[in-house]
Design an enzyme around this catalytic site. Sequence first.
Site, PDB file in Angstrom:
ATOM      1  N   THR A  88      63.374 -21.226 -64.404  1.00  0.00           N
ATOM      2  CA  THR A  88      62.151 -20.421 -64.417  1.00  0.00           C
ATOM      3  C   THR A  88      61.796 -19.980 -65.833  1.00  0.00           C
ATOM      4  O   THR A  88      60.642 -20.042 -66.244  1.00  0.00           O
ATOM      5  CB  THR A  88      62.318 -19.186 -63.511  1.00  0.00           C
ATOM      6  OG1 THR A  88      62.428 -19.614 -62.154  1.00  0.00           O
ATOM      7  CG2 THR A  88      61.147 -18.234 -63.650  1.00  0.00           C
ATOM      8  N   SER A  99      18.128   4.084 -63.244  1.00  0.00           N
ATOM      9  CA  SER A  99      18.378   5.358 -62.586  1.00  0.00           C
ATOM     10  C   SER A  99      17.798   5.367 -61.181  1.00  0.00           C
ATOM     11  O   SER A  99      16.726   4.809 -60.924  1.00  0.00           O
ATOM     12  CB  SER A  99      17.758   6.506 -63.396  1.00  0.00           C
ATOM     13  OG  SER A  99      17.879   7.731 -62.717  1.00  0.00           O
ATOM     14  N   SER A 100      18.508   6.034 -60.281  1.00  0.00           N
ATOM     15  CA  SER A 100      17.987   6.253 -58.929  1.00  0.00           C
ATOM     16  C   SER A 100      17.111   7.498 -58.882  1.00  0.00           C
ATOM     17  O   SER A 100      16.443   7.767 -57.881  1.00  0.00           O
ATOM     18  CB  SER A 100      19.153   6.425 -57.946  1.00  0.00           C
ATOM     19  OG  SER A 100      19.954   7.547 -58.326  1.00  0.00           O
TER      20      SER A 100
END
Length: 466
Positions: free
Chosen positions: A146, A323-324
Amino acid sequence: MNAELAKLRTEKDAIGQCDLPEDALFGINTFRSVNNFAYVGERLRDYPNYVSWLIKIKWAAAITNGAHGKISTSKTDAIVAACKDIVADQAYEPFVVDMLEGAGGTSINMNINEVLANRALQLQGKCPGDYHLISPLDDVNHAQSTSDVLIAAMKLTLHDEIAQLVATLRMYSETFREQEARFDKILRIGRTCMQDALPVRVGQAFGGYAELVDRSASNLEGLQKSLNSLPLGATAIGTGLGAYPGYTDMVLSILRDFSNQPLVADKNFFDGIQNLDEFATLSAAVKTTGLAISKIANDFILLSSGPVGGLQEIRLEAKQTGSSMMPGKVNPVFAMGMVQAAFLVSGLDASIAPAVAAGQLDCNNYLPLIAYSSFKSIKILNSALNGFHENCVKTLEVLADQCESNLMRSTAVAPALKARIGYERTAELVNIAHSTGRTLMELVVERGLMSEGEVFCLLHRACSNK
């Protein structure tokens, strides 16, 4: 129970036995890993270039082992055919272990070994799991461990990923060089400590950006060279136990053809397995590159601020509403995204450095974390860089009138004026400008000290870097 779901095969290991789907290409080691580890939710197959290099190393090893009589010709041909088949079709679905797993990456190595063995069996018309015919361990993994396989695959993968990152940075350089020339005649305020300081040509700032990305690209290219040194043949800890004379030379020769890179063996296999400082150095360079570009992104955020209450000296392409609550607001989303990506890359680097330092005695147990964080940081950075370039850098506009207006209304012209009319007189005019709200340009022209054209010529000469 569905009859199809009931079709299972049983595999055994030193711990016990497990039932797997009859046609599964992975085996018992992979099965155990999937059930044991689900740390990051990203699987080996999510990093296809890494999988490809792991397979190509097995491919080169199979050819080498066959040529030296370590495995039979029929097994060699079957393993090589499986490697070619999976890489050609990018059939990476069976590589299911979590990228972050226990030990030093044994599950990753075994996932590759088992899939190649079982695909080789299928191509011969045999059933998956018939390991007495082709073994994941004795045949696919012969002369390997490994440790040496994963470190080599990590280096080969990172070489490719860094090459892509460098190409992206070179693209930035070309864009910034073009903007350096295009914006060279536009003057704006040069700011220090966020205060008006000196006049500067907009093109000069973009020339600075170009130098920054060129230097970053060159640094990364220099570090690529360290990735050409591989520990294949070192096996688990550097002794080479399990390998044999001629193995390393032939494996590297084959991989040179695959990679088109001047690959060499590590000068010292013990060092190559134990010490992974090269990965920490490379990660630090990737982090620094990300932060360097984030500085440019932050510059763009400031320079595009407004449109009324900020600097508004550049305009970034509108990509989505900002932006909301506030109608019409547009944010510098790609610049802000670039900054966030750079910070995330910094966090990933912070996981690599201690993982490299935490190696114990003769190997490093934290290869999976080093690999995962390295690959992910470059993937994130390259994605953010491409988005920032295409949607922000390449399409930005410099608002020349606003730049000039801001400069003329500021006292940043004073350092240039003092060379012509003296420090004391310039300071007097600055005070009058502050108290009356008038500009230095107006005062200088009104008093007959200089014409407007002469002031502009003076400012341009003041910005000369020759």
